[in-house]
Motif scaffolding. Structure first.
Motif, PDB file in Angstrom:
ATOM      1  N   MET A   1       7.945 -32.093  -7.753  1.00  0.00           N
ATOM      2  CA  MET A   1       8.292 -31.355  -6.943  1.00  0.00           C
ATOM      3  C   MET A   1       9.960 -31.395  -7.371  1.00  0.00           C
ATOM      4  O   MET A   1      10.313 -30.058  -8.110  1.00  0.00           O
ATOM      5  CB  MET A   1       8.255 -31.267  -5.623  1.00  0.00           C
ATOM      6  CG  MET A   1       6.614 -30.018  -5.245  1.00  0.00           C
ATOM      7  SD  MET A   1       6.230 -29.089  -6.662  1.00  0.00           S
ATOM      8  CE  MET A   1       7.764 -27.822  -5.726  1.00  0.00           C
ATOM      9  N   ARG A   2      10.562 -32.223  -7.878  1.00  0.00           N
ATOM     10  CA  ARG A   2      11.853 -32.304  -7.913  1.00  0.00           C
ATOM     11  C   ARG A   2      12.200 -32.371  -9.629  1.00  0.00           C
ATOM     12  O   ARG A   2      13.308 -31.690  -9.540  1.00  0.00           O
ATOM     13  CB  ARG A   2      11.996 -33.609  -7.505  1.00  0.00           C
ATOM     14  CG  ARG A   2      12.845 -33.491  -5.776  1.00  0.00           C
ATOM     15  CD  ARG A   2      13.844 -34.141  -5.340  1.00  0.00           C
ATOM     16  NE  ARG A   2      15.012 -34.427  -4.139  1.00  0.00           N
ATOM     17  CZ  ARG A   2      15.102 -35.000  -2.869  1.00  0.00           C
ATOM     18  NH1 ARG A   2      13.952 -36.130  -2.804  1.00  0.00           N
ATOM     19  NH2 ARG A   2      15.620 -33.934  -1.916  1.00  0.00           N
ATOM     20  N   TYR A   3      11.309 -33.250 -10.359  1.00  0.00           N
ATOM     21  CA  TYR A   3      11.475 -32.770 -11.446  1.00  0.00           C
ATOM     22  C   TYR A   3      11.070 -30.896 -11.585  1.00  0.00           C
ATOM     23  O   TYR A   3      12.185 -30.902 -12.951  1.00  0.00           O
ATOM     24  CB  TYR A   3      10.382 -33.884 -12.319  1.00  0.00           C
ATOM     25  CG  TYR A   3      10.973 -33.805 -13.984  1.00  0.00           C
ATOM     26  CD1 TYR A   3      11.570 -33.750 -14.185  1.00  0.00           C
ATOM     27  CD2 TYR A   3       9.774 -32.812 -14.303  1.00  0.00           C
ATOM     28  CE1 TYR A   3      11.517 -33.652 -15.622  1.00  0.00           C
ATOM     29  CE2 TYR A   3       9.299 -33.074 -15.322  1.00  0.00           C
ATOM     30  CZ  TYR A   3      10.782 -33.161 -16.596  1.00  0.00           C
ATOM     31  OH  TYR A   3      10.412 -32.719 -17.508  1.00  0.00           O
ATOM     32  N   ILE A   4      10.571 -31.220 -11.336  1.00  0.00           N
ATOM     33  CA  ILE A   4      10.005 -28.723 -11.829  1.00  0.00           C
ATOM     34  C   ILE A   4      10.704 -28.113 -11.562  1.00  0.00           C
ATOM     35  O   ILE A   4      10.821 -27.426 -12.606  1.00  0.00           O
ATOM     36  CB  ILE A   4       8.776 -28.416 -11.393  1.00  0.00           C
ATOM     37  CG1 ILE A   4       7.505 -29.467 -11.733  1.00  0.00           C
ATOM     38  CG2 ILE A   4       8.318 -27.227 -11.347  1.00  0.00           C
ATOM     39  CD1 ILE A   4       6.222 -29.658 -10.857  1.00  0.00           C
ATOM     40  N   GLU A   5      11.726 -28.594 -10.456  1.00  0.00           N
ATOM     41  CA  GLU A   5      12.449 -27.793  -9.979  1.00  0.00           C
ATOM     42  C   GLU A   5      13.607 -27.754 -10.528  1.00  0.00           C
ATOM     43  O   GLU A   5      14.074 -26.891 -11.025  1.00  0.00           O
ATOM     44  CB  GLU A   5      12.451 -27.607  -8.557  1.00  0.00           C
ATOM     45  CG  GLU A   5      14.282 -27.661  -7.515  1.00  0.00           C
ATOM     46  CD  GLU A   5      13.545 -25.678  -7.246  1.00  0.00           C
ATOM     47  OE1 GLU A   5      15.070 -24.944  -7.892  1.00  0.00           O
ATOM     48  OE2 GLU A   5      12.905 -25.375  -7.441  1.00  0.00           O
TER      49      GLU A   5
END
Length: 293
Positions: free
Chosen positions: A267-271
């Motif tokens: 989720m951190r990368y996607i965000e």
């Protein structure tokens, strides 16, 4: 720790409904935003504030653009900008994709809360509009019933009058959620202030992570923190083509690293990958073309 203002107040002044432009896609996004606003104070999300708050901030800005488009299209004398419509549609598609990833993670979080017997938090999620399984609801009801019995027993043992209010964990969570509504309105942070506060939070989280035994996510958080740092440099140097170009390249470099250290499904990368996309293409090309060294 929250690092965005209570920005929904200004939005609700426009209308009690969501924008009509592209409502089939927009309604789902804005409904999710309202649900996320109701659970973002839970402890499970305090260690990763950008998980929900960043989405809510972006959705709020997009919703304002939707209301503006509605107003333009309702005015017979106004000329509708097709690029503005395309931009709004693009933002909704991006938010929809993020919403899908967040929804999947929240389902996992709900299962974890259930397994850890954190029924008060699970109840908050149910009231916010997230679907609970029959077992989850039964456990919440059992927990409330057992707490009521224990509270009554404790009260009688200490000779406390039944009329005195007893404060439970659930009521404390509710009070924490309701407190901002009676506080003085807070100023909405500018985009630069938002990322400055975000950087402070990430640095604090990184320090805690380095001191803990969980070192596996340190490399990921290092790269995300670096992306945040260079995002600030981009905003501070928008009129300096050379500095802007360098900052975007640095940010792209750390984005590439974070794809490996965090994982593309993280989720951190996607965000954060979604946040740098507007700068990595045409914006970088324009900055390089305007830079004369």
């Amino acid at each position: 720790m929250h690092f965005i203002a209570l920005f929904l107040v200004s939005v609700l002044a426009f209308s009690a409904e969501f924008p009509k432009t592209f409502s089939s896609a927009g309604d789902r996004v804005y409904e999710s935003m309202h649900r996320y606003m109701k659970i973002r104070h839970l402890q499970i999300y305090q260690e990763k504030p950008e998980f929900l708050e960043a989405f809510c901030q972006d959705a709020n800005k997009t919703m304002r653009r939707g209301f503006a488009l509605d107003a333009i299209q309702a005015d017979p004398e106004a000329k509708v900008d097709k690029n503005m419509i395309k931009s709004y549609a693009k933002e909704l598609r991006s938010l929809s994709q993020k919403d899908e990833h967040i929804s999947k993670q929240i389902k996992k979080d709900m299962l974890w809360l259930y397994q850890q017997k954190k029924f008060e938090s699970l109840e908050v999620m149910g009231k916010a509009g997230f679907v609970l399984s029959e077992k989850m609801q039964q456990s919440i009801d059992e927990n409330k019933k057992n707490k009521g019995v224990k509270t009554e027993k404790s009260s009688s043992e200490r000779h406390i009058a039944p009329s005195l209010p007893l404060v439970s964990a659930a009521s404390m969570e509710k009070s924490a959620e309701e407190k901002p509504s009676i506080a003085a309105p807070q100023r909405e942070l500018s985009e630069l202030e938002y990322y400055q506060q975000s950087l402070a939070n990430l640095k604090e989280e990184l320090c805690v992570l380095r001191e803990s035994e969980e070192q596996t996510q340190t490399a990921c958080l290092n790269d995300i923190t670096a992306i945040n740092y260079w995002m600030i440099k981009i905003l501070e140097n928008e009129r300096d083509a050379c500095a802007l170009s360098d900052a975007i390249k640095q940010m792209k470099s750390y984005d590439k690293k974070s794809a490996k250290t965090c994982g593309r499904n993280s989720m951190r990368y996607i965000e954060w990958h979604g946040r740098i996309k507007p700068y990595a293409g045409k914006r970088l090309f324009q900055a390089e073309a305007a830079c004369h060294r």
